[in-house]
Design a protein around this motif. Structure first.
Motif, PDB file in Angstrom:
ATOM      1  N   SER A   1       0.859  -1.185   0.000  1.00  0.00           N
ATOM      2  CA  SER A   1       0.000   0.000   0.000  1.00  0.00           C
ATOM      3  C   SER A   1       0.891   1.229   0.000  1.00  0.00           C
ATOM      4  O   SER A   1       1.898   1.271   0.716  1.00  0.00           O
ATOM      5  CB  SER A   1      -0.901   0.031   1.235  1.00  0.00           C
ATOM      6  N   VAL A   2       0.548   2.218  -0.796  1.00  0.00           N
ATOM      7  CA  VAL A   2       1.322   3.454  -0.876  1.00  0.00           C
ATOM      8  C   VAL A   2       0.443   4.618  -0.432  1.00  0.00           C
ATOM      9  O   VAL A   2      -0.634   4.842  -1.001  1.00  0.00           O
ATOM     10  CB  VAL A   2       1.850   3.699  -2.300  1.00  0.00           C
ATOM     11  N   VAL A   3       0.899   5.334   0.577  1.00  0.00           N
ATOM     12  CA  VAL A   3       0.174   6.489   1.098  1.00  0.00           C
ATOM     13  C   VAL A   3       0.997   7.737   0.828  1.00  0.00           C
ATOM     14  O   VAL A   3       2.156   7.829   1.248  1.00  0.00           O
ATOM     15  CB  VAL A   3      -0.071   6.347   2.611  1.00  0.00           C
ATOM     16  N   GLU A   4       0.413   8.675   0.105  1.00  0.00           N
ATOM     17  CA  GLU A   4       1.116   9.928  -0.174  1.00  0.00           C
ATOM     18  C   GLU A   4       0.838  10.920   0.949  1.00  0.00           C
ATOM     19  O   GLU A   4      -0.316  11.246   1.231  1.00  0.00           O
ATOM     20  CB  GLU A   4       0.679  10.516  -1.512  1.00  0.00           C
ATOM     21  N   GLY A   5       1.893  11.391   1.588  1.00  0.00           N
ATOM     22  CA  GLY A   5       1.738  12.328   2.680  1.00  0.00           C
ATOM     23  C   GLY A   5       3.052  12.570   3.385  1.00  0.00           C
ATOM     24  O   GLY A   5       4.053  11.898   3.117  1.00  0.00           O
ATOM     25  N   SER A   6       3.037  13.517   4.292  1.00  0.00           N
ATOM     26  CA  SER A   6       4.252  13.949   4.968  1.00  0.00           C
ATOM     27  C   SER A   6       4.343  13.398   6.383  1.00  0.00           C
ATOM     28  O   SER A   6       3.326  13.241   7.074  1.00  0.00           O
ATOM     29  CB  SER A   6       4.289  15.479   5.025  1.00  0.00           C
ATOM     30  N   ILE A   7       5.561  13.131   6.829  1.00  0.00           N
ATOM     31  CA  ILE A   7       5.760  12.717   8.212  1.00  0.00           C
ATOM     32  C   ILE A   7       5.518  13.868   9.174  1.00  0.00           C
ATOM     33  O   ILE A   7       5.463  13.663  10.390  1.00  0.00           O
ATOM     34  CB  ILE A   7       7.174  12.128   8.435  1.00  0.00           C
ATOM     35  N   LEU A   8       5.326  15.078   8.640  1.00  0.00           N
ATOM     36  CA  LEU A   8       4.986  16.216   9.490  1.00  0.00           C
ATOM     37  C   LEU A   8       3.496  16.196   9.871  1.00  0.00           C
ATOM     38  O   LEU A   8       3.078  16.930  10.759  1.00  0.00           O
ATOM     39  CB  LEU A   8       5.306  17.527   8.775  1.00  0.00           C
ATOM     40  N   ASP A   9       2.735  15.353   9.190  1.00  0.00           N
ATOM     41  CA  ASP A   9       1.306  15.206   9.479  1.00  0.00           C
ATOM     42  C   ASP A   9       1.147  14.140  10.557  1.00  0.00           C
ATOM     43  O   ASP A   9       1.103  12.944  10.283  1.00  0.00           O
ATOM     44  CB  ASP A   9       0.574  14.800   8.196  1.00  0.00           C
ATOM     45  N   ARG A  10       1.032  14.586  11.808  1.00  0.00           N
ATOM     46  CA  ARG A  10       1.007  13.656  12.939  1.00  0.00           C
ATOM     47  C   ARG A  10      -0.163  12.674  12.847  1.00  0.00           C
ATOM     48  O   ARG A  10       0.000  11.477  13.102  1.00  0.00           O
ATOM     49  CB  ARG A  10       0.941  14.446  14.251  1.00  0.00           C
ATOM     50  N   ALA A  11      -1.327  13.154  12.496  1.00  0.00           N
ATOM     51  CA  ALA A  11      -2.498  12.280  12.417  1.00  0.00           C
ATOM     52  C   ALA A  11      -2.304  11.205  11.351  1.00  0.00           C
ATOM     53  O   ALA A  11      -2.669  10.036  11.547  1.00  0.00           O
ATOM     54  CB  ALA A  11      -3.752  13.099  12.118  1.00  0.00           C
ATOM     55  N   LEU A  12      -1.730  11.587  10.245  1.00  0.00           N
ATOM     56  CA  LEU A  12      -1.484  10.627   9.175  1.00  0.00           C
ATOM     57  C   LEU A  12      -0.456   9.590   9.604  1.00  0.00           C
ATOM     58  O   LEU A  12      -0.630   8.395   9.354  1.00  0.00           O
ATOM     59  CB  LEU A  12      -1.009  11.352   7.915  1.00  0.00           C
ATOM     60  N   VAL A  13       0.614  10.032  10.240  1.00  0.00           N
ATOM     61  CA  VAL A  13       1.632   9.098  10.717  1.00  0.00           C
ATOM     62  C   VAL A  13       1.023   8.097  11.687  1.00  0.00           C
ATOM     63  O   VAL A  13       1.262   6.886  11.602  1.00  0.00           O
ATOM     64  CB  VAL A  13       2.806   9.853  11.376  1.00  0.00           C
ATOM     65  N   ASP A  14       0.211   8.600  12.620  1.00  0.00           N
ATOM     66  CA  ASP A  14      -0.455   7.714  13.584  1.00  0.00           C
ATOM     67  C   ASP A  14      -1.313   6.673  12.870  1.00  0.00           C
ATOM     68  O   ASP A  14      -1.306   5.488  13.218  1.00  0.00           O
ATOM     69  CB  ASP A  14      -1.329   8.521  14.546  1.00  0.00           C
ATOM     70  N   ALA A  15      -2.044   7.119  11.868  1.00  0.00           N
ATOM     71  CA  ALA A  15      -2.939   6.218  11.152  1.00  0.00           C
ATOM     72  C   ALA A  15      -2.169   5.145  10.388  1.00  0.00           C
ATOM     73  O   ALA A  15      -2.565   3.971  10.362  1.00  0.00           O
ATOM     74  CB  ALA A  15      -3.827   7.012  10.189  1.00  0.00           C
ATOM     75  N   VAL A  16      -1.063   5.537   9.778  1.00  0.00           N
ATOM     76  CA  VAL A  16      -0.267   4.594   8.992  1.00  0.00           C
ATOM     77  C   VAL A  16       0.425   3.574   9.886  1.00  0.00           C
ATOM     78  O   VAL A  16       0.518   2.386   9.547  1.00  0.00           O
ATOM     79  CB  VAL A  16       0.766   5.354   8.136  1.00  0.00           C
ATOM     80  N   VAL A  17       0.911   4.028  11.030  1.00  0.00           N
ATOM     81  CA  VAL A  17       1.679   3.149  11.916  1.00  0.00           C
ATOM     82  C   VAL A  17       0.775   2.239  12.755  1.00  0.00           C
ATOM     83  O   VAL A  17       1.212   1.207  13.264  1.00  0.00           O
ATOM     84  CB  VAL A  17       2.609   3.990  12.817  1.00  0.00           C
ATOM     85  N   THR A  18      -0.496   2.598  12.883  1.00  0.00           N
ATOM     86  CA  THR A  18      -1.424   1.767  13.652  1.00  0.00           C
ATOM     87  C   THR A  18      -1.387   0.323  13.167  1.00  0.00           C
ATOM     88  O   THR A  18      -1.475   0.069  11.966  1.00  0.00           O
ATOM     89  CB  THR A  18      -2.866   2.312  13.516  1.00  0.00           C
ATOM     90  N   SER A  19      -1.230  -0.597  14.085  1.00  0.00           N
ATOM     91  CA  SER A  19      -1.163  -2.050  13.833  1.00  0.00           C
ATOM     92  C   SER A  19       0.111  -2.501  13.131  1.00  0.00           C
ATOM     93  O   SER A  19       0.230  -3.672  12.754  1.00  0.00           O
ATOM     94  CB  SER A  19      -2.386  -2.539  13.033  1.00  0.00           C
TER      95      SER A  19
END
Length: 361
Positions: A51-69
């Motif tokens: 899976s490829v998610v386009e986004g920045s590691i500066l986006d805390r909510a996105l990082v949390d969502a991607v790292v979940t599980s």
């Protein structure tokens, strides 16, 4: 195993993604494509476990969502390249500091293992013969943007160790020494693809300063498996490990070697630093790693010779010029690159654009 790779569309990251997929992982890539490219993932994009998610590691909510599980996270995303660091110091600091903190927090909250890609830049101007992980850091003025990357990555390491000490975060740190190979571009000053590209085109090979500064180049195919093994080795948690090449060479000698190996008609042109870099720009005269700890902990031993690396990069440069994708990294032998079908998949592996500022100069 569910693995997240930040910066997974970059040079090292894309090789790492392929390696993880080949060993059966479900892989999620997080990349903002500022330096990485979807083209680097072309050979892996058809995988149902990618899976490829386009986004920045500066986006805390996105990082949390991607790292979940996630079971483990390979943090390779960073602002890199000497030109970008010098020209955009504030943005580089934000990405390399705040972005890493977001990844550390996310990994800590989920209990994932974290592999933090750091850099030999943290040693700064230390020219010791065989830098160990305990060697002193010698940096220039913090007011010079040249040193912002080294300073930020040093803080990244310190934060990672603090999370290990306080929260028990299972984190290992890899200090990369001039990792090179297929898919690396010269866009941000990477020396080997720059010189190889010039040699292929018959252009003068630009060597900065007197060319006597030395580096030890490591092949992506040697480095990537070590990154995975570090993430899987409890004895590595809370520690930093050098991952570098075994052959020290001056940039001038590297240019001469490239011309010889590629039978190029190019000549070498020495270019003063002040022609391309701001006044007062500082370089490192020498950068030699001691890989003892990585060898003892995970069996890291650089296997690929510099002439083999040059041939692999030449193949990649030509494919890129022809609009073809460099599919994975070839396994090398004394005869040079072999076809991907002949590759031993178990020996492969790579990372993203989180490698150190390279020795272009």
């Amino acid at each position: 195993m569910r693995s997240v790779v930040t910066g997974g569309a970059g040079f090292i990251g894309s090789h790492l993604v392929e390696h993880l997929l080949a060993q059966g992982d479900e892989v999620v890539v997080l990349d903002d494509f500022s330096t990485g490219s979807r083209r680097n993932l072309a050979s892996a994009e058809g995988s149902p476990t990618l899976s490829v998610v386009e986004g920045s590691i500066l986006d805390r909510a996105l990082v949390d969502a991607v790292v979940t599980s996630a079971d483990r996270v390979f943090h390779l995303a960073a602002a890199v390249g000497v030109r970008r660091i010098v020209e955009e110091p504030l943005e580089s600091l934000r990405v390399n500091l705040h972005g890493t903190e977001n990844v550390l927090e996310a990994a800590c909250s989920t209990g994932a293992v974290l592999l933090l890609a750091s850099t030999s830049e943290v040693y700064g101007k230390n020219t010791s013969d065989g830098l160990t992980e305990e060697s002193d850091r010698i940096l220039g003025s913090p007011l010079k943007s040249r040193w912002t990357y080294a300073a930020a990555k040093g803080i990244d390491e310190a934060m990672a160790r603090a999370y290990f000490d306080r929260y028990g975060l299972r984190v290992a740190i890899a200090r990369l020494f001039n990792t090179v190979g297929p898919r690396q571009t010269g866009r941000y000053g990477m020396v080997v693809p720059n010189l190889v590209g010039q040699a292929v085109r018959g252009e003068p090979l630009t060597v900065y300063g007197d060319g006597l500064q030395t580096r030890c180049f490591s092949y992506v195919g040697d480095v990537v498996p070590a990154l995975v093994r570090l993430s899987e080795t409890p004895e590595a948690y809370g520690r930093a490990f050098n991952l570098g090449g075994a052959q020290e060479i001056s940039i001038l000698s590297l240019a001469e070697l490239i011309i010889e190996i590629l039978h190029s008609p190019s000549r070498i042109e020495l270019v003063p630093y002040e022609v391309s870099y701001p006044q007062g720009f500082e370089d490192m005269r020498r950068r030699v790693p001691d890989n003892t700890n990585a060898r003892k902990c995970v069996g890291f031993e650089p296997q690929t010779r510099l002439d083999e690396i040059v041939l692999a990069v030449e193949k990649s440069v030509r494919e890129r010029a022809e609009g073809r994708n460099s599919s994975e990294y070839p396994v090398l032998d004394s005869a040079g690159p072999v076809a991907p079908s002949e590759r031993d998949r178990e020996s492969r592996r790579g990372a993203s654009e989180a490698e150190e500022i390279p020795a272009r100069w």
